[in-house]
Design an enzyme around this catalytic site. Structure first.
Site, PDB file in Angstrom:
ATOM      1  N   LYS A 183       0.841  -1.207   0.000  1.00  0.00           N
ATOM      2  CA  LYS A 183       0.000   0.000   0.000  1.00  0.00           C
ATOM      3  C   LYS A 183       0.867   1.244   0.000  1.00  0.00           C
ATOM      4  O   LYS A 183       0.657   2.162  -0.804  1.00  0.00           O
ATOM      5  CB  LYS A 183      -0.886   0.012   1.249  1.00  0.00           C
ATOM      6  CG  LYS A 183      -1.572   1.340   1.517  1.00  0.00           C
ATOM      7  CD  LYS A 183      -2.446   1.353   2.748  1.00  0.00           C
ATOM      8  CE  LYS A 183      -1.702   1.526   4.010  1.00  0.00           C
ATOM      9  NZ  LYS A 183      -1.367   2.921   4.381  1.00  0.00           N
ATOM     10  N   ASN A 184       1.868   1.280   0.891  1.00  0.00           N
ATOM     11  CA  ASN A 184       2.638   2.508   1.063  1.00  0.00           C
ATOM     12  C   ASN A 184       3.639   2.748  -0.054  1.00  0.00           C
ATOM     13  O   ASN A 184       4.193   3.835  -0.172  1.00  0.00           O
ATOM     14  CB  ASN A 184       3.319   2.525   2.436  1.00  0.00           C
ATOM     15  CG  ASN A 184       2.289   2.679   3.540  1.00  0.00           C
ATOM     16  OD1 ASN A 184       1.128   2.995   3.271  1.00  0.00           O
ATOM     17  ND2 ASN A 184       2.690   2.431   4.766  1.00  0.00           N
ATOM     18  N   CYS A 191      -4.787  12.651  12.265  1.00  0.00           N
ATOM     19  CA  CYS A 191      -5.567  11.410  12.193  1.00  0.00           C
ATOM     20  C   CYS A 191      -5.495  10.782  13.578  1.00  0.00           C
ATOM     21  O   CYS A 191      -4.918  11.354  14.502  1.00  0.00           O
ATOM     22  CB  CYS A 191      -4.999  10.485  11.124  1.00  0.00           C
ATOM     23  SG  CYS A 191      -3.452   9.745  11.599  1.00  0.00           S
ATOM     24  N   ARG A 198       0.221  14.558  12.748  1.00  0.00           N
ATOM     25  CA  ARG A 198       0.682  14.316  11.381  1.00  0.00           C
ATOM     26  C   ARG A 198       0.910  15.615  10.588  1.00  0.00           C
ATOM     27  O   ARG A 198       0.345  15.840   9.526  1.00  0.00           O
ATOM     28  CB  ARG A 198      -0.306  13.416  10.628  1.00  0.00           C
ATOM     29  CG  ARG A 198      -0.742  12.179  11.342  1.00  0.00           C
ATOM     30  CD  ARG A 198       0.323  11.111  11.501  1.00  0.00           C
ATOM     31  NE  ARG A 198       0.826  10.573  10.265  1.00  0.00           N
ATOM     32  CZ  ARG A 198       0.261   9.570   9.584  1.00  0.00           C
ATOM     33  NH1 ARG A 198      -0.849   9.059  10.025  1.00  0.00           N
ATOM     34  NH2 ARG A 198       0.787   9.117   8.473  1.00  0.00           N
ATOM     35  N   ASP A 242       4.505   0.414  11.994  1.00  0.00           N
ATOM     36  CA  ASP A 242       3.255  -0.132  11.442  1.00  0.00           C
ATOM     37  C   ASP A 242       3.007  -1.569  11.885  1.00  0.00           C
ATOM     38  O   ASP A 242       1.967  -2.139  11.560  1.00  0.00           O
ATOM     39  CB  ASP A 242       3.259  -0.066   9.910  1.00  0.00           C
ATOM     40  CG  ASP A 242       3.216   1.369   9.424  1.00  0.00           C
ATOM     41  OD1 ASP A 242       3.474   1.602   8.240  1.00  0.00           O
ATOM     42  OD2 ASP A 242       2.962   2.271  10.253  1.00  0.00           O
ATOM     43  N   ARG A 246      -8.722  -0.225   4.499  1.00  0.00           N
ATOM     44  CA  ARG A 246      -7.792   0.744   3.897  1.00  0.00           C
ATOM     45  C   ARG A 246      -6.472   0.077   3.532  1.00  0.00           C
ATOM     46  O   ARG A 246      -5.795   0.479   2.618  1.00  0.00           O
ATOM     47  CB  ARG A 246      -7.516   1.883   4.887  1.00  0.00           C
ATOM     48  CG  ARG A 246      -8.691   2.735   5.218  1.00  0.00           C
ATOM     49  CD  ARG A 246      -8.288   3.949   6.005  1.00  0.00           C
ATOM     50  NE  ARG A 246      -7.203   4.672   5.336  1.00  0.00           N
ATOM     51  CZ  ARG A 246      -6.647   5.769   5.832  1.00  0.00           C
ATOM     52  NH1 ARG A 246      -7.031   6.237   7.010  1.00  0.00           N
ATOM     53  NH2 ARG A 246      -5.686   6.394   5.188  1.00  0.00           N
TER      54      ARG A 246
HETATM   55  C1  EPZ Z   1       4.444   6.883   6.247  1.00  0.00           C
HETATM   56  O1  EPZ Z   1       3.717   7.942   6.834  1.00  0.00           O
HETATM   57  C2  EPZ Z   1       3.479   5.710   6.150  1.00  0.00           C
HETATM   58  N1  EPZ Z   1       2.341   6.076   5.310  1.00  0.00           N
HETATM   59  C3  EPZ Z   1       2.976   5.341   7.543  1.00  0.00           C
HETATM   60  O2  EPZ Z   1       2.126   4.190   7.421  1.00  0.00           O
HETATM   61  C4  EPZ Z   1       4.189   4.979   8.400  1.00  0.00           C
HETATM   62  O3  EPZ Z   1       3.753   4.671   9.716  1.00  0.00           O
HETATM   63  C5  EPZ Z   1       5.178   6.161   8.423  1.00  0.00           C
HETATM   64  O4  EPZ Z   1       5.549   6.503   7.076  1.00  0.00           O
HETATM   65  C6  EPZ Z   1       6.443   5.837   9.203  1.00  0.00           C
HETATM   66  O5  EPZ Z   1       7.063   4.711   8.658  1.00  0.00           O
HETATM   67  C7  EPZ Z   1       2.486   6.024   3.960  1.00  0.00           C
HETATM   68  O6  EPZ Z   1       3.538   5.695   3.444  1.00  0.00           O
HETATM   69  C8  EPZ Z   1       1.272   6.382   3.147  1.00  0.00           C
HETATM   70  P1  EPZ Z   1       6.626  10.263   8.345  1.00  0.00           P
HETATM   71  P2  EPZ Z   1       4.327   9.457   6.842  1.00  0.00           P
HETATM   72  O7  EPZ Z   1       6.534  11.508   7.543  1.00  0.00           O
HETATM   73  O8  EPZ Z   1       5.078   9.676   5.588  1.00  0.00           O
HETATM   74  C9  EPZ Z   1       6.528  13.559  11.754  1.00  0.00           C
HETATM   75  C10 EPZ Z   1       0.204   2.890   7.749  1.00  0.00           C
HETATM   76  O9  EPZ Z   1      -0.278   2.376   8.764  1.00  0.00           O
HETATM   77  N2  EPZ Z   1       6.424  14.536  10.646  1.00  0.00           N
HETATM   78  O10 EPZ Z   1       7.833   9.377   8.184  1.00  0.00           O
HETATM   79  O11 EPZ Z   1       3.233  10.372   7.183  1.00  0.00           O
HETATM   80  C11 EPZ Z   1       5.276  12.692  11.878  1.00  0.00           C
HETATM   81  O12 EPZ Z   1       4.281  13.325  12.635  1.00  0.00           O
HETATM   82  C12 EPZ Z   1       0.747   4.313   7.793  1.00  0.00           C
HETATM   83  O13 EPZ Z   1       0.318   2.310   6.633  1.00  0.00           O
HETATM   84  C13 EPZ Z   1       6.477  15.896  10.933  1.00  0.00           C
HETATM   85  O14 EPZ Z   1       6.599  16.303  12.095  1.00  0.00           O
HETATM   86  O15 EPZ Z   1       5.337   9.349   8.067  1.00  0.00           O
HETATM   87  C14 EPZ Z   1       5.808  11.455  12.559  1.00  0.00           C
HETATM   88  O16 EPZ Z   1       5.873  11.685  13.945  1.00  0.00           O
HETATM   89  C15 EPZ Z   1       0.529   4.971   9.142  1.00  0.00           C
HETATM   90  N3  EPZ Z   1       6.370  16.785   9.914  1.00  0.00           N
HETATM   91  C16 EPZ Z   1       7.222  11.315  12.000  1.00  0.00           C
HETATM   92  O17 EPZ Z   1       7.556  12.604  11.461  1.00  0.00           O
HETATM   93  C17 EPZ Z   1       6.237  16.382   8.606  1.00  0.00           C
HETATM   94  O18 EPZ Z   1       6.186  17.236   7.703  1.00  0.00           O
HETATM   95  C18 EPZ Z   1       7.352  10.296  10.867  1.00  0.00           C
HETATM   96  O19 EPZ Z   1       6.393  10.628   9.886  1.00  0.00           O
HETATM   97  C19 EPZ Z   1       6.195  14.996   8.334  1.00  0.00           C
HETATM   98  C20 EPZ Z   1       6.296  14.087   9.375  1.00  0.00           C
END
Ligand code: EPZ
Length: 423
Positions: A22-23, A118, A123, A310, A402
């Site tokens: 998915k990701n 969410c 996020r 995850d 999802r």
């Molecule tokens: C991706 O989310 C995945 N989603 C998530 O999977 C996964 O848990 C996550 O990466 C971590 O591996 C998809 O790929 C669609 P991040 P993403 O940006 O890109 C903070 C699932 O269950 N952050 O690496 O949103 C954020 O809040 C989903 O399949 C900021 O502060 O994750 C988090 O604490 C859930 N500012 C940390 O960084 C930003 O601009 C990591 O988030 C972006 C992120």
């Protein structure tokens, strides 16, 4: 809203087909915006998140053809003009933010609704916006929308250091920088396999990218990109989820198309807990004898190649029936323990202290009516139901749909007593 009903206590035996990731697919689909030629993805998973991304691309003028019951997606952004990604779609799926970089690179402007938080956390997308601004995008926030335009005539390569190794921000940058003028360096880039899969697809389209999968990625922008056909990598999180299903219910299954080398940290913990894992010609063979009780192991989630966040919810369900005490630390998201209260209603002994869950394993869980709150929490409750005594009903399974293809069919085919109640 559908629910899933489970009568626990059946060990699992058989074969489960692992779908495309998915990701990975959610990052690959927006790449279609970068070219006027068709981008075809094979091994695409059939999930509601993929349907949402399809809907979003169609509102942007992308022609999307679904073939082989949705396993093949052919996208053509030949004539796109629409640069707005509406709130009513973006609010359903945060990964919608991944159209931002490609829209700026292709059209020179974008209006993408802020995704909002969410269940698992606020996020924010500040890292995405700061990074794209360093590439030459002018970004303003107006009425809940990200309004982006080009400061000059094109995006320009830059050296960008990410404060957090954000997966999404790395993906947005890879997509946008592929068409920027000059070279972009991403320092502290995310190293997830889905990043490498996106880079592989972009290279097939003519992008010049090196270093993906490491903390430093270099992208030399090109004038234009062409179409391509790309096979989506297998879903490592779906793989790990079904490995934990056997860990909890007992039995042995073979996961076809599973990718064990992308789950090294996770498999290490699973073997420490007493689960037998072996790579075979048919796929990943996972086994836990009914007389071998799971052992408690401590886990801390980390960015790849560490233990995946995850799989944290699913691991908590498994540790709740393990022998001994352990703690699970969630270092990535600030509110990713909402499955804990539901597990406690099944008799789990869990104490939450900030971002750490202290677990005292119990001999068995008891079935109960449960509420799913987010994608991975919902599947952790299904796993708990497989191992629990009696009946479990997981409500609001739209969360599950999802990210998991045909979960009840796949488990029922291995002997689980599980069915979907449609309402
Ligand atoms: C991706 O989310 C995945 N989603 C998530 O999977 C996964 O848990 C996550 O990466 C971590 O591996 C998809 O790929 C669609 P991040 P993403 O940006 O890109 C903070 C699932 O269950 N952050 O690496 O949103 C954020 O809040 C989903 O399949 C900021 O502060 O994750 C988090 O604490 C859930 N500012 C940390 O960084 C930003 O601009 C990591 O988030 C972006 C992120």
């Amino acid at each position: 809203m559908d629910s899933i009903e489970i009568k626990g206590g059946q060990p699992l035996h058989g074969v489960i087909e692992i779908a495309g990731a998915k990701n990975a697919c959610l990052a690959l689909m927006p790449a279609s915006l970068l070219t006027d030629q068709p981008l075809t993805l094979t091994n695409a998973p059939r999930l509601s998140d993929i349907a949402t991304m399809t809907q979003l691309l169609q509102t942007l003028g992308v022609e999307v053809r679904e073939m082989k019951e949705g396993q093949v997606l052919s996208m053509s952004a030949h004539d796109i003009e629409e640069h707005q990604a509406d709130y009513n779609i973006v609010r359903k799926m945060r990964a919608s933010i991944l159209v931002l970089g490609p829209l700026i690179a292709r059209l020179g402007r974008a209006a993408v609704s802020l995704p909002g938080g969410c269940a698992i956390g606020a996020r924010p997308v500040n890292i995405h916006l700061d990074a794209l601004s360093q590439l030459g995008a002018d970004i303003e926030l107006e009425n809940g929308y990200i309004m982006a335009s080009l400061r000059g005539t094109a995006l320009r390569g830059a050296v960008i250091k990410l404060p957090i190794a954000s997966v999404g921000a790395t993906e947005n940058l890879l997509l946008a920088a592929s068409l920027a003028k000059g070279t972009t360096v991403i320092d502290n880039a995310a190293q997830e396999p889905e990043i490498v899969d996106l880079a592989n697809c972009l290279r097939k389209m003519g992008a010049r990218i090196i270093g993906d999968g490491t903390k430093r990625i270099e992208i030399e922008g090109v004038e234009s990109l062409k179409g391509a056909t790309h096979h989506v990598i297998s879903d490592r999180i779906e793989t790990g989820t079904y490995m934990l299903a056997v860990a909890m219910a007992g039995g042995d299954i073979t996961l076809r198309h599973g990718c064990i080398n992308l789950l090294a940290s996770f498999v290490e913990k699973l073997e420490e807990a007493g689960v037998k894992v072996a790579e075979t010609a048919q796929g990943i063979h996972v086994q836990r004898g009914l007389s071998d009780r799971l052992q408690a192991v401590n886990v801390s989630t980390e960015p790849y190649p560490g233990f995946p966040t995850d799989l944290q919810a699913q691991m908590m369900a498994a540790m709740s029936i393990s022998k001994g005490q352990c703690q699970l630390e969630e270092t990535i998201f600030e509110n990713r323990f909402m499955h804990a209260p539901e597990l406690m209603r099944m008799g789990a002994n869990i104490e939450i202290r900030g971002r750490t869950a202290l677990i005292e394993g119990v001999d068995s869980l008891r079935g109960a009516p449960l509420m799913a709150t987010d994608l991975r929490a919902s599947v952790s409750l299904v796993l708990a139901g497989l191992a629990a005594e009696g009946h479990t009903i997981v409500n609001r399974v739209y969360h599950l749909d999802r990210g998991y293809e045909m979960v009840e069919e796949k488990l029922a085919a291995c002997g689980a007593e599980i069915r979907r109640a449609r309402s």
